[in-house]
Scaffold this motif. Structure first.
Motif, PDB file in Angstrom:
ATOM      1  N   ASN A   1       0.823  -1.222   0.000  1.00 54.92           N
ATOM      2  CA  ASN A   1       0.000   0.000   0.000  1.00 54.92           C
ATOM      3  C   ASN A   1       0.851   1.264   0.000  1.00 54.92           C
ATOM      4  O   ASN A   1       0.355   2.354  -0.294  1.00 54.92           O
ATOM      5  CB  ASN A   1      -0.957   0.002   1.186  1.00 54.92           C
ATOM      6  N   THR A   2       2.155   1.143   0.287  1.00 57.26           N
ATOM      7  CA  THR A   2       3.036   2.311   0.228  1.00 57.26           C
ATOM      8  C   THR A   2       3.648   2.506  -1.160  1.00 57.26           C
ATOM      9  O   THR A   2       4.242   3.545  -1.433  1.00 57.26           O
ATOM     10  CB  THR A   2       4.174   2.178   1.249  1.00 57.26           C
TER      11      THR A   2
ATOM     12  N   LEU B   1      -2.630   5.655  -3.974  1.00 54.48           N
ATOM     13  CA  LEU B   1      -3.371   5.734  -2.714  1.00 54.48           C
ATOM     14  C   LEU B   1      -4.806   5.255  -2.861  1.00 54.48           C
ATOM     15  O   LEU B   1      -5.391   4.720  -1.908  1.00 54.48           O
ATOM     16  CB  LEU B   1      -3.344   7.173  -2.188  1.00 54.48           C
TER      17      LEU B   1
END
Length: 379
Positions: free
Chosen positions: A299-300, A304
């Motif tokens: 997710n990084t 987003l």
């Protein structure tokens, strides 16, 4: 006063030393060099230069990738360099594997085919005798024939060498608690399939969505149901066995079995939006010892607003430490060294097969193309 004499031409050895240093990721650069004059064209189009170019750079680049669509049987070639092969779009065919300069396809009702994008040569193969269609779980891979032996090829320039296709399949046996796995090998020299090798294990179906990993003369395959093992096949001895893998491997979540830079085996699995990575150097041992190398927070790395509940792993590159994932109708390449992600494809895709090879204009049919094509042209 007489005009000054033109400078003497550079000797061939010096020109070749310069051309050897052209970047492999820009195949069109060598083609442009070949158009300078007949002497330069002769230099870069010789088999000796092709071999020295490969030996100088050692690691072949990814020239592009074959993206298999989700809803229709089309395999699109997406270039990542200036290389553009002819006949790149393969309708009614699905790319299964690409190694040592060749690509293996499954055609709908048409058996298998092997294609060399550099030379544009193609070979049609029938299915093995025991192929039973959708009722079995199967996969296949294409290799330089030397990969099945004790060595003799560094696989830097295999286009003129014979090839093999290894076909592995699993089906339910007469014993309802056991699954039979069998392997056939096709030889381009013999133009025929070998006799099969059999093994029987409970609940061990070969995973058709995961490409095999090649370490030396041994292939490793993921399983769909058995959570703690992977299939190992020694091509030289024609022996099947099983190795232990980390127990985190849940049903349907295996990401990849890949090779490492030092000739080991890497295991990656996605769980809860995290990519867990292990490696081992002793995959030949009965009790394989795995070392965890890292955990990547996906997710990084991804947008987003990406819906990570629909994240899928769709491919990987041996030795180049890259895994491909798809989310929200886009595909991303994740570098396992730098932990960086790059968008490489827009559209729905269920598998990606990277095409990794050196290219020189050596195999040009007429030597007059404006880009890298014996098979292709530059953008």
């Amino acid at each position: 006063m007489p005009p000054p004499r033109p400078p003497p031409p550079l000797v061939d050895d010096l020109v070749e030393e310069v051309l050897l240093r052209f970047p492999p990721k820009d195949p069109a650069a060598l083609v442009r060099a070949a158009l300078v004059c007949k002497r330069w064209r002769r230099l870069v189009s010789g088999p000796g230069f092709r071999r020295r170019f490969s030996e100088f750079h050692r690691t072949p680049p990814m020239l592009g990738m074959f993206c298999n669509g989700e809803l229709i049987r089309v395999s699109d070639f997406v270039p990542t360099t200036t290389f553009r092969p002819h006949h790149a779009e393969r309708r009614h065919r699905r790319a299964l594997d690409a190694r040592h300069g060749r690509v293996l396809f499954h055609g709908e009702g048409r058996g298998l085919s092997v294609w060399d994008p550099i030379t544009d040569e193609e070979w049609k193969l029938p299915f093995p005798p025991e192929y039973a269609g959708p009722s079995m779980s199967w996969t296949a891979m294409v290799l330089c024939s030397a990969a099945a032996g004790a060595g003799g090829c560094d696989h830097l320039d295999c286009h003129s060498r014979p090839f093999i296709v290894v076909f592995v399949a699993s089906s339910v046996s007469k014993d309802p608690d056991a699954v039979v796995t069998f392997i056939y090998t096709y030889s381009s020299n013999a133009a025929a399939w070998s006799e099969p090798t059999y093994s029987q294990q409970p609940a061990c179906f070969v995973n058709p969505w995961i490409r095999s990993a090649l370490v030396g003369n041994t292939l490793y395959f993921g399983h769909m149901l058995k959570s703690s093992t992977a299939l190992k096949y020694n091509m030289q001895l024609r022996q099947m066995s099983w190795i232990q893998v980390p127990s985190i491997w849940p049903f349907g979540r295996l990401s990849a079995l890949t090779t490492t830079e030092d000739g080991g085996l890497r295991f990656a699995v996605e769980q809860d939006c995290k990519l867990y990575i292990w490696s081992t150097k002793d995959a030949d041992e009965v009790d394989t010892r795995w070392e965890q190398n890292g955990i990547i927070e996906l997710n990084t790395l991804l947008p987003l607003d990406a819906d990570l509940t629909k994240l899928d792993t769709v491919g990987f590159m041996d030795d180049l430490c890259t895994i491909f994932v798809s989310v929200d109708d886009a595909a991303y390449a994740i570098d396992l060294k730098t932990y960086k992600a790059k968008k490489v494809y827009k559209g729905a895709v269920d598998t990606i097969v990277p095409y990794v090879s050196f290219y020189t204009p050596a195999l040009e049919a007429d030597g007059t193309a404006e880009g890298p094509s014996a098979g292709g042209s530059s953008a």
